[in-house]
Enzyme design. Structure first.
Site, PDB file in Angstrom:
ATOM      1  CG  ASP A 161      21.492 -18.143  73.206  1.00 58.60           C
ATOM      2  OD1 ASP A 161      20.251 -18.285  73.309  1.00 58.60           O
ATOM      3  OD2 ASP A 161      22.255 -19.103  73.007  1.00 58.60           O
ATOM      4  CB  SER A 162      23.092 -17.373  78.916  1.00 58.30           C
ATOM      5  OG  SER A 162      21.711 -17.194  79.156  1.00 58.30           O
TER       6      SER A 162
ATOM      7  CG  PHE B 104      17.135 -17.947  86.303  1.00 55.76           C
ATOM      8  CD1 PHE B 104      17.858 -16.789  86.560  1.00 55.76           C
ATOM      9  CD2 PHE B 104      17.250 -18.532  85.040  1.00 55.76           C
ATOM     10  CE1 PHE B 104      18.676 -16.229  85.589  1.00 55.76           C
ATOM     11  CE2 PHE B 104      18.052 -17.969  84.052  1.00 55.76           C
ATOM     12  CZ  PHE B 104      18.774 -16.822  84.336  1.00 55.76           C
TER      13      PHE B 104
ATOM     14  CG  ASP C 109      21.585 -19.476  89.278  1.00 52.28           C
ATOM     15  OD1 ASP C 109      22.538 -19.619  88.484  1.00 52.28           O
ATOM     16  OD2 ASP C 109      20.871 -18.455  89.306  1.00 52.28           O
TER      17      ASP C 109
ATOM     18  CE  LYS D 214      22.838 -15.571  88.232  1.00 49.54           C
ATOM     19  NZ  LYS D 214      21.623 -16.267  87.823  1.00 49.54           N
TER      20      LYS D 214
HETATM   21  O1  CZF Z   1      21.382 -21.285  86.577  1.00 52.89           O
HETATM   22  C1  CZF Z   1      21.392 -20.496  85.654  1.00 52.89           C
HETATM   23  N1  CZF Z   1      21.775 -19.220  85.898  1.00 52.89           N
HETATM   24  C2  CZF Z   1      21.898 -18.294  84.949  1.00 52.89           C
HETATM   25  O2  CZF Z   1      22.254 -17.144  85.204  1.00 52.89           O
HETATM   26  C3  CZF Z   1      21.575 -18.733  83.639  1.00 52.89           C
HETATM   27  N2  CZF Z   1      21.603 -18.123  82.456  1.00 52.89           N
HETATM   28  C4  CZF Z   1      21.179 -19.035  81.565  1.00 52.89           C
HETATM   29  N3  CZF Z   1      20.897 -20.205  82.158  1.00 52.89           N
HETATM   30  C5  CZF Z   1      20.387 -21.440  81.552  1.00 52.89           C
HETATM   31  O3  CZF Z   1      20.493 -21.336  80.165  1.00 52.89           O
HETATM   32  C6  CZF Z   1      19.203 -21.169  79.563  1.00 52.89           C
HETATM   33  C7  CZF Z   1      19.260 -20.027  78.593  1.00 52.89           C
HETATM   34  O4  CZF Z   1      18.730 -20.369  77.347  1.00 52.89           O
HETATM   35  P1  CZF Z   1      18.351 -19.172  76.360  1.00 52.89           P
HETATM   36  O5  CZF Z   1      19.502 -18.211  76.335  1.00 52.89           O
HETATM   37  O6  CZF Z   1      17.861 -19.684  75.084  1.00 52.89           O
HETATM   38  O7  CZF Z   1      17.181 -18.447  77.134  1.00 52.89           O
HETATM   39  P2  CZF Z   1      15.650 -18.800  77.311  1.00 52.89           P
HETATM   40  O8  CZF Z   1      15.170 -19.687  76.213  1.00 52.89           O
HETATM   41  O9  CZF Z   1      15.445 -19.283  78.696  1.00 52.89           O
HETATM   42  O10 CZF Z   1      14.990 -17.344  77.178  1.00 52.89           O
HETATM   43  P3  CZF Z   1      15.120 -16.308  75.916  1.00 52.89           P
HETATM   44  O11 CZF Z   1      16.026 -15.221  76.389  1.00 52.89           O
HETATM   45  O12 CZF Z   1      15.675 -17.050  74.756  1.00 52.89           O
HETATM   46  O13 CZF Z   1      13.728 -15.810  75.705  1.00 52.89           O
HETATM   47  C8  CZF Z   1      18.273 -20.818  80.714  1.00 52.89           C
HETATM   48  O14 CZF Z   1      16.942 -21.195  80.446  1.00 52.89           O
HETATM   49  C9  CZF Z   1      18.896 -21.582  81.855  1.00 52.89           C
HETATM   50  O15 CZF Z   1      18.541 -22.936  81.795  1.00 52.89           O
HETATM   51  C10 CZF Z   1      21.140 -20.048  83.433  1.00 52.89           C
HETATM   52  N4  CZF Z   1      21.032 -20.911  84.430  1.00 52.89           N
HETATM   53 MG    MG Z   2      15.768 -19.269  74.341  1.00 51.29          MG
END
Ligand code: CZF
Ligand code: MG
Length: 201
Positions: free
Chosen positions: A70-71, A153, A156, A176
Protein backbone atom coordinates in the site's frame (compact mmCIF):
# COMPACT_ATOMS: atom_id res chain seq x y z
CA UNK A 1 11.85 -21.33 -9.43
CA UNK A 2 10.38 -20.18 -6.11
CA UNK A 3 7.08 -18.37 -6.49
CA UNK A 4 5.99 -15.27 -4.64
CA UNK A 5 2.46 -13.80 -4.62
CA UNK A 6 2.01 -10.03 -4.55
CA UNK A 7 -1.57 -8.97 -3.79
CA UNK A 8 -1.80 -6.15 -6.30
CA UNK A 9 -3.82 -5.39 -9.41
CA UNK A 10 -1.72 -2.33 -10.25
CA UNK A 11 0.30 -3.08 -13.41
CA UNK A 12 2.93 -0.41 -12.59
CA UNK A 13 3.64 -1.99 -9.20
CA UNK A 14 3.52 -5.51 -10.69
CA UNK A 15 6.23 -4.60 -13.22
CA UNK A 16 8.49 -3.20 -10.49
CA UNK A 17 8.04 -6.27 -8.29
CA UNK A 18 9.03 -8.53 -11.21
CA UNK A 19 12.13 -6.36 -11.79
CA UNK A 20 13.04 -6.41 -8.10
CA UNK A 21 12.33 -10.08 -7.25
CA UNK A 22 13.60 -11.82 -10.42
CA UNK A 23 17.28 -11.27 -9.57
CA UNK A 24 16.59 -12.98 -6.23
CA UNK A 25 15.34 -16.09 -8.02
CA UNK A 26 11.61 -15.56 -7.42
CA UNK A 27 8.87 -15.82 -9.98
CA UNK A 28 6.34 -13.08 -9.20
CA UNK A 29 2.62 -13.80 -9.41
CA UNK A 30 0.16 -10.95 -8.87
CA UNK A 31 -3.62 -10.81 -8.64
CA UNK A 32 -3.58 -10.19 -12.39
CA UNK A 33 -2.75 -13.95 -12.51
CA UNK A 34 -5.71 -14.77 -10.21
CA UNK A 35 -8.64 -13.06 -11.95
CA UNK A 36 -11.23 -14.71 -9.68
CA UNK A 37 -9.85 -13.16 -6.50
CA UNK A 38 -12.21 -10.32 -5.45
CA UNK A 39 -11.13 -6.73 -4.80
CA UNK A 40 -10.20 -6.03 -1.18
CA UNK A 41 -11.84 -2.86 0.09
CA UNK A 42 -9.18 -0.47 1.39
CA UNK A 43 -10.98 0.84 4.46
CA UNK A 44 -7.91 1.61 6.57
CA UNK A 45 -6.74 5.12 7.40
CA UNK A 46 -3.01 4.34 7.13
CA UNK A 47 -0.78 2.63 4.55
CA UNK A 48 -0.02 -0.05 7.15
CA UNK A 49 -3.69 -0.83 7.86
CA UNK A 50 -4.49 -1.13 4.15
CA UNK A 51 -1.41 -3.22 3.41
CA UNK A 52 -2.34 -5.65 6.19
CA UNK A 53 -5.96 -5.81 4.97
CA UNK A 54 -4.85 -6.73 1.45
CA UNK A 55 -2.16 -9.26 2.43
CA UNK A 56 -4.16 -11.04 5.14
CA UNK A 57 -7.39 -11.28 3.11
CA UNK A 58 -5.64 -12.77 0.08
CA UNK A 59 -3.40 -15.02 2.18
CA UNK A 60 -6.47 -16.53 3.86
CA UNK A 61 -8.15 -17.04 0.49
CA UNK A 62 -5.15 -18.76 -1.10
CA UNK A 63 -3.66 -20.29 2.06
CA UNK A 64 -0.23 -19.05 0.97
CA UNK A 65 2.34 -16.47 1.99
CA UNK A 66 1.22 -13.21 0.37
CA UNK A 67 2.90 -9.81 0.14
CA UNK A 68 0.92 -6.62 -0.44
CA UNK A 69 1.92 -3.02 -1.14
CA UNK A 70 0.00 0.00 0.00
CA UNK A 71 1.59 3.20 -1.15
CA UNK A 72 0.95 6.78 -2.07
CA UNK A 73 2.04 10.37 -2.32
CA UNK A 74 2.06 12.59 0.78
CA UNK A 75 2.18 16.34 0.00
CA UNK A 76 2.98 18.65 2.93
CA UNK A 77 1.15 21.71 1.55
CA UNK A 78 -1.98 19.54 1.13
CA UNK A 79 -1.89 18.34 4.74
CA UNK A 80 -0.69 14.91 3.64
CA UNK A 81 -3.12 14.40 0.77
CA UNK A 82 -3.58 12.42 -1.46
CA UNK A 83 -2.05 9.90 1.03
CA UNK A 84 -4.01 6.65 1.27
CA UNK A 85 -6.39 8.04 -1.38
CA UNK A 86 -3.62 8.41 -4.00
CA UNK A 87 -4.99 5.83 -6.45
CA UNK A 88 -8.49 7.34 -6.50
CA UNK A 89 -7.65 10.99 -5.81
CA UNK A 90 -9.56 12.32 -8.83
CA UNK A 91 -12.25 9.63 -8.78
CA UNK A 92 -13.04 5.92 -8.79
CA UNK A 93 -11.68 5.47 -12.33
CA UNK A 94 -8.12 5.56 -10.85
CA UNK A 95 -6.70 7.70 -13.67
CA UNK A 96 -3.04 8.74 -13.26
CA UNK A 97 -3.37 11.81 -15.54
CA UNK A 98 -6.46 13.10 -13.72
CA UNK A 99 -4.79 12.48 -10.35
CA UNK A 100 -1.69 14.48 -11.38
CA UNK A 101 -3.84 17.31 -12.76
CA UNK A 102 -5.70 17.54 -9.46
CA UNK A 103 -2.49 17.78 -7.41
CA UNK A 104 -1.00 20.37 -9.80
CA UNK A 105 -4.21 22.42 -9.64
CA UNK A 106 -4.27 22.33 -5.85
CA UNK A 107 -0.65 23.48 -5.69
CA UNK A 108 -1.02 26.34 -8.18
CA UNK A 109 0.79 29.44 -6.90
CA UNK A 110 2.61 27.51 -4.15
CA UNK A 111 6.39 28.22 -4.33
CA UNK A 112 8.95 25.42 -4.79
CA UNK A 113 10.18 25.49 -1.20
CA UNK A 114 6.64 24.73 0.01
CA UNK A 115 6.04 21.91 -2.48
CA UNK A 116 7.82 19.24 -0.44
CA UNK A 117 6.39 15.72 -0.55
CA UNK A 118 7.26 12.07 -0.13
CA UNK A 119 6.26 8.74 -1.53
CA UNK A 120 5.46 6.15 1.14
CA UNK A 121 5.20 2.41 0.76
CA UNK A 122 4.25 -0.21 3.31
CA UNK A 123 4.76 -3.83 2.37
CA UNK A 124 2.82 -6.37 4.44
CA UNK A 125 3.70 -10.06 4.54
CA UNK A 126 0.89 -12.38 5.63
CA UNK A 127 1.92 -15.92 6.57
CA UNK A 128 -0.68 -18.65 7.23
CA UNK A 129 -1.00 -19.25 10.99
CA UNK A 130 1.68 -16.71 11.87
CA UNK A 131 1.74 -13.03 12.75
CA UNK A 132 2.01 -10.66 9.79
CA UNK A 133 5.02 -8.42 9.22
CA UNK A 134 5.20 -4.89 7.79
CA UNK A 135 8.06 -2.88 6.31
CA UNK A 136 7.89 0.80 5.39
CA UNK A 137 10.02 2.86 3.02
CA UNK A 138 9.87 6.50 1.91
CA UNK A 139 11.40 8.68 -0.81
CA UNK A 140 11.66 12.46 -0.42
CA UNK A 141 10.81 14.89 -3.20
CA UNK A 142 9.27 18.12 -4.41
CA UNK A 143 6.18 18.44 -6.61
CA UNK A 144 7.11 19.94 -9.99
CA UNK A 145 4.93 22.48 -11.83
CA UNK A 146 4.67 20.29 -14.90
CA UNK A 147 5.25 16.71 -16.00
CA UNK A 148 8.75 15.43 -16.85
CA UNK A 149 9.85 12.02 -18.14
CA UNK A 150 8.20 8.89 -19.50
CA UNK A 151 9.17 6.12 -17.10
CA UNK A 152 7.20 4.74 -14.17
CA UNK A 153 3.53 5.21 -13.31
CA UNK A 154 1.21 7.16 -11.05
CA UNK A 155 2.59 10.54 -9.99
CA UNK A 156 6.18 9.82 -11.14
CA UNK A 157 6.23 12.61 -13.81
CA UNK A 158 5.48 15.38 -11.26
CA UNK A 159 7.70 14.05 -8.44
CA UNK A 160 11.21 15.54 -8.36
CA UNK A 161 13.55 13.21 -6.47
CA UNK A 162 15.85 15.33 -4.34
CA UNK A 163 18.52 12.59 -4.11
CA UNK A 164 18.74 12.17 -7.91
CA UNK A 165 17.99 15.77 -9.02
CA UNK A 166 15.52 14.38 -11.58
CA UNK A 167 11.82 13.64 -11.87
CA UNK A 168 11.01 10.05 -10.85
CA UNK A 169 9.69 9.48 -14.39
CA UNK A 170 13.09 10.50 -15.80
CA UNK A 171 14.80 7.67 -13.91
CA UNK A 172 15.14 4.33 -15.72
CA UNK A 173 13.75 1.31 -13.81
CA UNK A 174 17.14 0.17 -12.50
CA UNK A 175 17.59 3.56 -10.82
CA UNK A 176 14.01 3.94 -9.51
CA UNK A 177 14.12 0.37 -8.20
CA UNK A 178 17.15 1.26 -6.10
CA UNK A 179 15.99 4.54 -4.53
CA UNK A 180 12.17 4.47 -4.45
CA UNK A 181 9.89 4.15 -1.42
CA UNK A 182 9.08 0.62 -2.67
CA UNK A 183 12.78 -0.24 -3.01
CA UNK A 184 13.49 1.10 0.49
CA UNK A 185 10.68 -0.99 2.00
CA UNK A 186 11.82 -4.03 0.05
CA UNK A 187 15.40 -3.67 1.31
CA UNK A 188 14.03 -4.10 4.85
CA UNK A 189 11.83 -7.03 3.83
CA UNK A 190 14.72 -8.80 2.08
CA UNK A 191 16.65 -8.99 5.32
CA UNK A 192 13.78 -11.16 6.63
CA UNK A 193 13.19 -13.15 3.43
CA UNK A 194 14.92 -16.37 4.43
CA UNK A 195 12.78 -16.58 7.58
CA UNK A 196 9.58 -15.75 5.74
CA UNK A 197 10.10 -18.09 2.82
CA UNK A 198 11.20 -21.16 4.71
CA UNK A 199 10.32 -24.65 3.48
CA UNK A 200 6.59 -25.14 3.08
CA UNK A 201 5.57 -21.50 2.68
O1 CZF B 1 4.17 7.96 -9.11
C1 CZF B 1 4.03 6.98 -8.39
N1 CZF B 1 5.07 6.13 -8.25
C2 CZF B 1 5.06 5.08 -7.44
O2 CZF B 1 6.03 4.33 -7.33
C3 CZF B 1 3.85 4.89 -6.72
N2 CZF B 1 3.47 4.00 -5.81
C4 CZF B 1 2.21 4.31 -5.49
N3 CZF B 1 1.78 5.39 -6.17
C5 CZF B 1 0.47 6.04 -6.13
O3 CZF B 1 -0.25 5.53 -5.04
C6 CZF B 1 -1.31 4.67 -5.48
C7 CZF B 1 -1.26 3.40 -4.68
O4 CZF B 1 -2.51 3.07 -4.15
P1 CZF B 1 -2.71 1.57 -3.63
O5 CZF B 1 -1.52 1.21 -2.79
O6 CZF B 1 -4.04 1.39 -3.06
O7 CZF B 1 -2.58 0.73 -4.96
P2 CZF B 1 -3.58 0.47 -6.15
O8 CZF B 1 -5.00 0.67 -5.72
O9 CZF B 1 -3.13 1.25 -7.33
O10 CZF B 1 -3.31 -1.09 -6.44
P3 CZF B 1 -3.45 -2.33 -5.39
O11 CZF B 1 -2.05 -2.73 -5.07
O12 CZF B 1 -4.19 -1.85 -4.20
O13 CZF B 1 -4.16 -3.39 -6.16
C8 CZF B 1 -1.00 4.37 -6.93
O14 CZF B 1 -2.16 4.06 -7.66
C9 CZF B 1 -0.33 5.65 -7.38
O15 CZF B 1 -1.29 6.64 -7.63
C10 CZF B 1 2.78 5.77 -6.93
N4 CZF B 1 2.86 6.79 -7.76
MG1 MG C 1 -5.54 -0.06 -3.93
Amino acid sequence: MKEIIIATKNTGKAKEFVQMFSPLGYEVKTLLDFPDVPDVEETGSTFEENALLKAETISKLLNRVVISDDSGLVVDALNGRPGVYSARYAGEQKNDQDNMDKVLRELEGIPTEERTARFCCTLAVAIPNEASLTFTGTCEGVILEERRGEYGFGYDPIFYVVEEKKAMAELPPEVKNNISHRANALKKLKEQLPAVFKEGN
